[in-house]
Design an enzyme around this catalytic site. Structure first.
Site, PDB file in Angstrom:
ATOM      1  CE1 TYR A 148      41.640  42.046  49.532  1.00  0.00           C
ATOM      2  CE2 TYR A 148      42.462  40.467  47.930  1.00  0.00           C
ATOM      3  CZ  TYR A 148      41.980  40.742  49.193  1.00  0.00           C
ATOM      4  OH  TYR A 148      41.837  39.736  50.117  1.00  0.00           O
ATOM      5  CD  GLU A 150      50.623  47.355  44.064  1.00  0.00           C
ATOM      6  OE1 GLU A 150      51.269  47.119  45.099  1.00  0.00           O
ATOM      7  OE2 GLU A 150      51.108  47.195  42.927  1.00  0.00           O
ATOM      8  CE  LYS A 152      43.855  42.137  52.515  1.00  0.00           C
ATOM      9  NZ  LYS A 152      43.549  42.083  53.949  1.00  0.00           N
ATOM     10  NE  ARG A 189      34.840  35.791  48.217  1.00  0.00           N
ATOM     11  CZ  ARG A 189      35.363  36.043  49.411  1.00  0.00           C
ATOM     12  NH1 ARG A 189      36.650  35.925  49.612  1.00  0.00           N
ATOM     13  NH2 ARG A 189      34.599  36.412  50.411  1.00  0.00           N
ATOM     14  CB  VAL A 190      34.423  31.005  41.246  1.00  0.00           C
ATOM     15  CG1 VAL A 190      35.367  30.249  42.177  1.00  0.00           C
ATOM     16  CG2 VAL A 190      33.974  30.139  40.111  1.00  0.00           C
ATOM     17  CB  THR A 213      44.372  26.343  38.103  1.00  0.00           C
ATOM     18  OG1 THR A 213      45.544  27.111  38.411  1.00  0.00           O
ATOM     19  CG2 THR A 213      44.561  25.581  36.803  1.00  0.00           C
ATOM     20  CG  ASP A 274      40.510  35.794  36.418  1.00  0.00           C
ATOM     21  OD1 ASP A 274      39.387  36.123  36.825  1.00  0.00           O
ATOM     22  OD2 ASP A 274      41.022  34.674  36.636  1.00  0.00           O
ATOM     23  N   PRO A 275      44.174  36.065  37.518  1.00  0.00           N
ATOM     24  CG  PRO A 275      44.993  36.139  39.703  1.00  0.00           C
ATOM     25  CD  PRO A 275      43.799  36.505  38.871  1.00  0.00           C
TER      26      PRO A 275
HETATM   27  N1  UDP Z   1      34.934  32.897  37.883  1.00  0.00           N
HETATM   28  C1  UDP Z   1      34.125  32.332  36.899  1.00  0.00           C
HETATM   29  N2  UDP Z   1      32.772  32.550  36.984  1.00  0.00           N
HETATM   30  C2  UDP Z   1      32.205  33.268  37.967  1.00  0.00           C
HETATM   31  C3  UDP Z   1      33.002  33.822  38.978  1.00  0.00           C
HETATM   32  C4  UDP Z   1      34.385  33.626  38.898  1.00  0.00           C
HETATM   33  O1  UDP Z   1      34.594  31.664  35.989  1.00  0.00           O
HETATM   34  O2  UDP Z   1      30.963  33.397  37.943  1.00  0.00           O
HETATM   35  C5  UDP Z   1      36.377  32.656  37.812  1.00  0.00           C
HETATM   36  C6  UDP Z   1      37.222  33.919  37.890  1.00  0.00           C
HETATM   37  O3  UDP Z   1      37.419  34.462  36.610  1.00  0.00           O
HETATM   38  C7  UDP Z   1      38.512  33.388  38.489  1.00  0.00           C
HETATM   39  C8  UDP Z   1      38.055  32.234  39.371  1.00  0.00           C
HETATM   40  O4  UDP Z   1      36.737  31.914  38.952  1.00  0.00           O
HETATM   41  O5  UDP Z   1      39.344  32.861  37.477  1.00  0.00           O
HETATM   42  C9  UDP Z   1      38.016  32.569  40.856  1.00  0.00           C
HETATM   43  O6  UDP Z   1      37.321  33.780  41.000  1.00  0.00           O
HETATM   44  P1  UDP Z   1      36.964  34.420  42.387  1.00  0.00           P
HETATM   45  O7  UDP Z   1      36.166  35.652  42.128  1.00  0.00           O
HETATM   46  O8  UDP Z   1      36.343  33.380  43.250  1.00  0.00           O
HETATM   47  O9  UDP Z   1      38.327  34.815  43.097  1.00  0.00           O
HETATM   48  P2  UDP Z   1      39.827  35.102  42.633  1.00  0.00           P
HETATM   49  O10 UDP Z   1      40.544  33.829  42.848  1.00  0.00           O
HETATM   50  O11 UDP Z   1      39.886  35.520  41.180  1.00  0.00           O
HETATM   51  O12 UDP Z   1      40.266  36.181  43.534  1.00  0.00           O
END
Ligand code: UDP
Length: 313
Positions: A148, A150, A152, A189-190, A213, A274-275
């Site tokens: 993703y 690279e 973008k 997504r979270v 964060t 994971d950032p």
């Molecule tokens: N995350 C989490 N639990 C979940 C899904 C995601 O703790 O069930 C964390 C994930 O590791 C990341 C953040 O939430 O640190 C945001 O994740 P997301 O998949 O929404 O998008 P990202 O910002 O990583 O592209």
């Protein structure tokens, strides 16, 4: 007066469909292109009978043939959730590279304005905080998120090349975490994930210790920023997002509180690359567009939770 025509690639997706709504409401004729691998017909079902809206099922990785005049191309097609792009790494790379090339070719042919939906992922696991547009990023090209990130980054590079060589009026937006109605409940997504887990009375899964964060922007704020940028001739990248930063643990607690849920929090391993932190510097967007997000996280989550509640899977 002739209505302006906008082509939205990925128009049946989460952001694409909100953009189609806004464009139709603003008096555009909208051609929505989507191959529906992560987009969904139900996101655009309400537009189906609108004379100003046309859906074309098409994978923009292949040549895009459109008859007639086109004024704007908004290139939003791509899987965008880590779970989706892990499932479709090759499609993600192709739509970011070949798909962007085709969309730019269409812009050149039609002398249309072009907007690329880029992402905060171009900053990778960022070493500067908050992220300004001048930061070049810290991306692992061969990691799981590389497909993703690279794609973008390539998409940004070819957009600038078309701007410089073919003089296309291009825009690049770097979209930070955005949420709201029409996210797929299973997109991983979270925010949808936590709401879904609460809905089915499962523990909510915080990855790592939840100290990483993110800064969450409600979809209507993002669409407003995009719409404003369409009429600005600014070709450098622009961050769009909400600069209010939360840890994932804080987010989990907030969603539990708002849903009055008794679900437990469980900790799961942090995904690769994971950032650790992410927060947009939006000074450029503020100056250029007189724009800033209006909807706080609590307010936006309430609407999102309500919307997910109505659409039980
Ligand atoms: N995350 C989490 N639990 C979940 C899904 C995601 O703790 O069930 C964390 C994930 O590791 C990341 C953040 O939430 O640190 C945001 O994740 P997301 O998949 O929404 O998008 P990202 O910002 O990583 O592209």
């Amino acid at each position: 007066m002739r209505k302006k025509t906008a082509v939205v690639t990925g128009g049946a997706g989460f952001l694409g469909s909100h953009l189609c709504d806004r464009l139709v409401a603003e008096g555009f004729k909208v051609l929505c292109l989507d191959n529906l691998i992560t987009g969904e017909s139900k996101n655009i079902a309400h537009l189906k009978n609108d004379p100003d809206f046309t859906f074309i099922k098409h994978n923009v990785t292949s040549y895009i043939g459109i008859k007639g005049k086109v004024d704007h191309i908004l290139h939003f097609a791509s899987p965008a959730s880590p779970v989706d792009y892990l499932k479709y790494p090759i499609q993600t790379l192709k739509v970011g590279s070949l798909g962007t090339h085709n969309a730019l070719g269409l812009a050149k042919e039609k002398k249309a304005k072009f907007m690329l939906a880029s992402t905060s992922e171009v900053y990778g696991d960022p070493l500067i905080h908050p992220q300004t547009e001048s930061y070049w990023g810290n991306v692992n090209p061969v990691g799981l998120r590389g497909c993703y990130d690279e794609a973008k980054r390539f998409a940004e590079a070819i957009t600038m090349a078309y701007h410089r060589v073919h003089k296309i009026d291009t825009r690049i937006i770097r979209i930070f975490n955005t949420y709201g109605p029409r996210m797929r409940m299973n997109d991983g997504r979270v925010i949808p994930n936590f709401i879904y887990q609460i809905k089915i009375d499962k523990p909510i899964t915080v990855y790592g210790r939840g100290k990483q964060t993110r800064s969450f922007c409600y979809v209507s704020d993002l669409i407003e920023g995009i719409f404003r940028l369409m009429s600005e001739s600014f070709n450098e990248p622009v961050n769009l997002g909400n600069p209010k930063e939360f840890t994932i643990y804080e987010l989990a607690k907030l969603i539990l509180r708002l849903t009055k849920s008794k679900s437990r929090i469980v900790f799961r391993p942090l995904p690769e690359d994971d950032p650790k932190q992410r927060k947009p510097d939006i000074a450029r967007a503020k100056r250029l567009l007189s724009w800033q997000p209006k909807i706080g996280l609590e307010q936006g989550l309430k609407s999102t939770i309500e919307w997910f509640g109505l659409k039980r899977p």
